[in-house]
Design a protein around this motif. Structure first.
Motif, short mmCIF file in Angstrom:
data_model
loop_
_atom_site.label_atom_id
_atom_site.label_comp_id
_atom_site.label_asym_id
_atom_site.label_seq_id
_atom_site.Cartn_x
_atom_site.Cartn_y
_atom_site.Cartn_z
N GLU A 131 0.84 -1.19 0.00
CA GLU A 131 0.00 0.00 0.00
C GLU A 131 0.87 1.24 0.00
N ARG A 138 0.82 5.76 -0.67
CA ARG A 138 0.07 7.00 -0.83
C ARG A 138 0.87 7.91 -1.76
N ARG A 185 -7.75 1.36 -5.54
CA ARG A 185 -7.41 2.73 -5.18
C ARG A 185 -8.42 3.22 -4.15
N GLN A 220 -7.50 9.95 -0.95
CA GLN A 220 -6.18 10.44 -0.59
C GLN A 220 -5.10 9.81 -1.46
N ASP A 221 -5.45 9.46 -2.69
CA ASP A 221 -4.50 8.92 -3.66
C ASP A 221 -3.72 7.71 -3.14
N ARG A 222 -4.44 6.79 -2.50
CA ARG A 222 -3.83 5.56 -2.01
C ARG A 222 -4.00 4.46 -3.04
#
Length: 85
Positions: free
Chosen positions: A8, A10, A39, A42-44
């Protein structure tokens, strides 16, 4: 035994789509039983791979992306399957 590897990351601000594309393009040295990419806000980006292996097996994992692409170091976890529904 089935082992799931979770990766994972970010993305740095405004680079979520680029991180997602980068993760999807990464090839592993061997093929897992299954691989999924997710996805989140928070753009993870999350990648889960499933392997027919023991928990301690030496398995290929996605690398760290270039430092400017991510907001922090990648998080990694390894899980053993205990049931299948």
């Amino acid at each position: 035994m089935t082992v799931a590897l979770m990766w994972e990351a970010r993305a740095a601000t405004g680079r979520g789509e680029e991180l997602l594309a980068w993760a999807r393009a990464q090839e592993l040295s061997s093929r897992p039983l299954r691989r999924e990419t997710f996805r989140a806000p928070q753009d993870r980006v999350l990648v889960i791979t499933w392997w027919d292996a023991e928990h301690s097996a030496d398995l290929p994992e996605l690398p760290e992306p270039a430092g400017e692409l991510v907001a922090r170091a990648v998080h990694r976890w390894r899980f053993d399957s205990v049931s299948e529904d």
